[in-house]
Design an enzyme around this catalytic site. Structure first.
Site, PDB file in Angstrom:
ATOM      1  N   GLY A 314      34.083 -16.690 -10.974  1.00 34.87           N
ATOM      2  CA  GLY A 314      33.519 -15.395 -11.315  1.00 34.87           C
ATOM      3  C   GLY A 314      32.744 -15.465 -12.619  1.00 34.87           C
ATOM      4  N   SER A 315      32.716 -14.340 -13.344  1.00 38.62           N
ATOM      5  CA  SER A 315      31.816 -14.216 -14.504  1.00 38.62           C
ATOM      6  C   SER A 315      32.201 -15.070 -15.699  1.00 38.62           C
ATOM      7  CB  SER A 315      31.724 -12.752 -14.926  1.00 38.62           C
ATOM      8  OG  SER A 315      31.042 -12.001 -13.946  1.00 38.62           O
ATOM      9  N   THR A 316      33.389 -15.673 -15.710  1.00 34.55           N
ATOM     10  CA  THR A 316      33.685 -16.612 -16.805  1.00 34.55           C
ATOM     11  C   THR A 316      32.719 -17.793 -16.772  1.00 34.55           C
ATOM     12  OG1 THR A 316      35.403 -17.593 -15.409  1.00 34.55           O
ATOM     13  CG2 THR A 316      36.120 -16.000 -17.068  1.00 34.55           C
ATOM     14  N   LYS A 318      29.657 -17.531 -16.615  1.00 31.95           N
ATOM     15  CA  LYS A 318      28.466 -17.133 -17.366  1.00 31.95           C
ATOM     16  C   LYS A 318      28.467 -17.706 -18.779  1.00 31.95           C
ATOM     17  CE  LYS A 318      27.883 -12.888 -14.686  1.00 31.95           C
ATOM     18  NZ  LYS A 318      28.126 -11.440 -14.616  1.00 31.95           N
TER      19      LYS A 318
END
Length: 736
Positions: A314-316, A318
């Site tokens: 997921g967004s980790t 990013k």
């Protein structure tokens, strides 16, 4: 009559001849054996020695496992197996029986101390044609205090066999990391303790050591024969292991995970605490877990999920696509983009921001990072190029084992075949990683671009010689520069400090700055697509603290927690991250970052005061005097008389005589306006942040009513401009 007598004499002669012949043969055979010492080619002396030779195994002790401070995590300890003698022949003195004489009473008493019912014990004690019986698992590995209680009952025929078992004094404590060791199902035959999972399995040969032996000549009762020689081979005890795990930090982690498990009942949890400077793992835990001594709970999961499981981050993710964009020079924090949706191509459904594609209008890229905008990162991918991003994923070692000293490490998988997979990978969807890979990659952000390989064994010690084999920290690459790493930390700090940041509400620490990124990833459905529902996600956070000089990395993942209608999925994650990180930093004596003390002062009336006297007065009050003009007497000042000011604040003093403009670079707007006020200048402010340029040179003589133009830039704009200037300077250098 004579005939009969004659026949008897003949028979007697024949018998005498036969026995004489047999005696002769026997005598020759005895003489031959005595002379040669052999029978059928085999030496009788050797056979005799073999018959009376006894060999005993001298068991080696299994090595002890310690934490980094020398606290015991796993060790061998004495245990006892309960045995009942049933055969009456074991008793030689009826007044002191050595066999069970009262099965019913014995069963009743034993049932109070072992986990078998009275009926089950009675059946064992009344078995026919058995010399002795044991009581299965219920009668094995009994601790010393239980043995003493049973012995105190003085039950005839009840005795114990002393043994060794593996003992884990901390109970549920990094259980999947440490693993467990035990004897096989037939441990009554004296099998060795063998590592089954985790560190116990990975280092089984080193921990086990080598058994010794004792050889001697003994009689039929196994007593040593007089004057017999003994041959002793001393056992070599197993090596001791000192892990990087810190018992205190691990306890913080276990307690926090227990609390979240109790309150939110997630299907799965994982957490790691590591030292970013070395890669040493200080804490590692997961749920479900098990008790390594009793193995209770191990049926729920055998696997060390931190090492063996891969999932969509997921967004980790990013964090690392941001780092790539910064390193490539394509991330301008103040550049605007339109949030909401991003179209990969006309055939694919659009990429949407997490607020159902509504977005937040046209916003700066830094705000896109803070709000965790998928569209922002899709645009950044477009700027840096898909091939470049693939190279950075490889530099950060995704899709590759870290090489940690634990069994069955997973690799994860980079899906990068189709345009949509390339875009989704930049915000952590489709591509899978392991928790260890995330921590390893984050060490580059925390450690000025230098990525450190994770490890869990600090040193191996030979207990007999004292020889040590230490693990040296090992770099696994430098995917970004130190400058880029610092910028990324600065940007990620705003995810926590800015109100619009996804981590603002949950991940702030008292006294310490945090740089980190939240994550919410979908869970693939067995039937295709992804699971639906507000709880059917993997919620995660990866953070470092303190931000300027990180001492710890922590990664937390919580899958499918039970949430109230008013609760966010980040809540259970923060319940692990915040207490563990806060307590660990304090435990490691990391001093809280200094906060400016808010000391308020009132500005006195400085008008008509001598300039030198006014300057000294302001300095004594902890204020910073700025003198405008070359006169001797103060004419006016800002802030004016009676206004409250903070310690260290600038107080602008206008003197009589010529008015000279000061150097206002790096001043705030408030301080520049003070100059304009006391000098009665026309002020024109351009931009926001801190002063970087002024139209009037420092020291210039000005008059009331003159125009003062000051340009301002934010800290981030200054950083970007500095890099651009350095790049331009490099481009203009002549080639050799």
């Amino acid at each position: 009559m004579n005939v009969q007598k004659k026949n008897r004499n003949i028979g007697a002669a024949l018998l005498f001849s036969l026995f004489g012949l047999l005696f002769f043969v026997l005598a020759v055979r005895i003489f031959t054996i005595q002379y040669t010492g052999e029978v059928e080619g085999k030496a009788l002396a050797a056979k005799a020695a073999q018959k009376y030779m006894r060999t005993e195994v001298l068991k080696a002790s299994r090595g002890t496992i310690y934490d980094r401070q020398g606290e015991v995590i796993a060790e061998d300890s004495a245990s006892y197996t309960l045995v009942a003698i049933l055969n009456k022949k074991a008793t030689t003195n009826p007044k002191r029986p050595n066999h069970v004489t009262d099965p019913e009473g014995t069963a009743r008493e034993l049932a109070k101390h072992i986990s078998l019912s009275e009926e089950e014990i009675y059946k064992l004690l009344t078995k026919k044609n058995r010399y002795q019986v044991e009581f299965g698992q219920a009668g094995r590995d009994l601790p010393h205090h239980i043995k003493k209680k049973i012995e105190a009952l003085k039950l005839p025929g009840i005795t114990f066999i002393k043994d060794t078992k593996r003992f884990y004094p901390n109970g549920i404590f990094a259980s999947h990391l440490i693993g467990y060791a035990q004897k096989g199902e037939e441990d009554e035959k004296g099998e060795d303790i063998t590592g089954s999972t985790g560190i116990e399995k990975s280092y089984d040969k080193l921990l086990k050591g080598t058994d010794g032996s004792l050889k001697y000549s003994g009689d039929v009762w196994d007593y040593i024969l007089p004057n017999s020689e003994k041959q002793v081979v001393e056992p070599k005890d197993g090596n001791d292991l000192y892990l990087t795990i810190d018992k205190k930090i691990q306890t913080f982690l276990e307690d926090a995970m227990n609390q979240v498990e109790k309150e939110h009942s997630p299907s799965r949890m994982m957490a790691i605490v590591a030292d970013p400077k070395t890669g040493a793992i200080l804490g590692m835990g997961q749920r479900p877990t098990f008790h390594p001594t009793t193995r209770e709970g191990i049926d729920k999961t055998w696997h060390n999920e931190v090492v063996e499981a891969s999932f969509e981050p997921g967004s980790t993710m990013k964090v690392f696509s941001l780092a790539a964009a910064v390193e490539e020079g394509v991330f301008n924090p103040n550049e605007q983009f339109k949030s909401g949706v991003y179209y990969v191509d006309k055939k694919q459904p659009p990429i949407k921001d997490h607020n159902y594609g509504r977005g937040w209008g046209t916003i700066p890229y830094l705000e896109g990072v803070q709000r965790s905008s998928n569209v922002a990162f899709a645009n950044l991918l477009e700027k840096m190029g898909t091939d470049t991003w693939k190279q950075y994923m490889e530099k950060f070692k995704f899709g590759v084992k870290t090489g940690i000293e634990l069994p069955n490490e997973a690799t994860g998988k980079i899906l990068y075949n189709y345009p949509v997979e390339k875009v989704t990978s930049v915000f952590g969807q489709g591509t899978t990683v392991t928790s260890l890979q995330m921590v390893q990659a984050m060490s580059a952000i925390a450690n000025d671009g230098k990525m450190m390989k994770p490890y869990v064994v600090e040193k191996i010690v030979d207990p007999q010689s004292g020889e040590e084999k230490k693990t040296n920290p090992e770099s696994s690459g430098q995917p970004i520069s130190a400058e880029s790493a610092k910028k990324v930390r600065d940007y990620l700090e705003t995810v926590i400090t800015e109100k619009k940041g996804t981590g603002h509400q949950f991940y702030q620490l008292e006294g310490y700055s945090v740089a980190g990124k939240t994550g919410t990833s979908q869970i693939p459905s067995p039937t295709g697509g992804y699971l639906q529902g507000r709880e059917n996600y993997i919620f995660s956070f990866i953070g470092i603290a303190p931000k300027e000089d990180p001492k710890l990395i922590m990664y937390v993942m919580v899958e499918k927690p039970k949430l109230k209608e008013t609760e966010n999925g980040a809540l259970p994650v923060s319940k692990i991250f915040k207490p563990v990180m806060q307590n660990s930093l304090k435990y490691l004596n990391i001093q809280p970052e200094q906060k400016r003390k808010t000391k308020l002062s009132k500005v006195p009336d400085l008008a008509k005061m001598k300039a030198e006297e006014a300057v000294n007065s302001m300095k004594e009050s902890g204020l910073q005097p700025i003198v405008l003009g070359n006169g001797d007497t103060v004419v006016s000042h800002s802030p004016s008389q009676g206004e409250k000011v903070l310690e260290g604040e600038k107080v602008v003093l206008r003197t009589d005589g010529d008015l000279l403009i000061p150097d206002m670079r790096n001043w705030s707007k408030r301080d520049v306006l003070k100059v304009a006020q006391v000098g009665k200048l026309k002020i024109n402010i351009v931009g926001t942040g801190f002063a970087v340029k002024q139209n009037l040179k420092p020291g210039t003589k000005v008059r009331e009513g003159d125009s003062l133009v000051v340009n301002f830039e934010t800290q981030l704009q200054m950083i970007e401009k500095k890099k651009a200037n350095e790049t331009a300077d490099q481009d203009e250098r002549p080639l050799n």
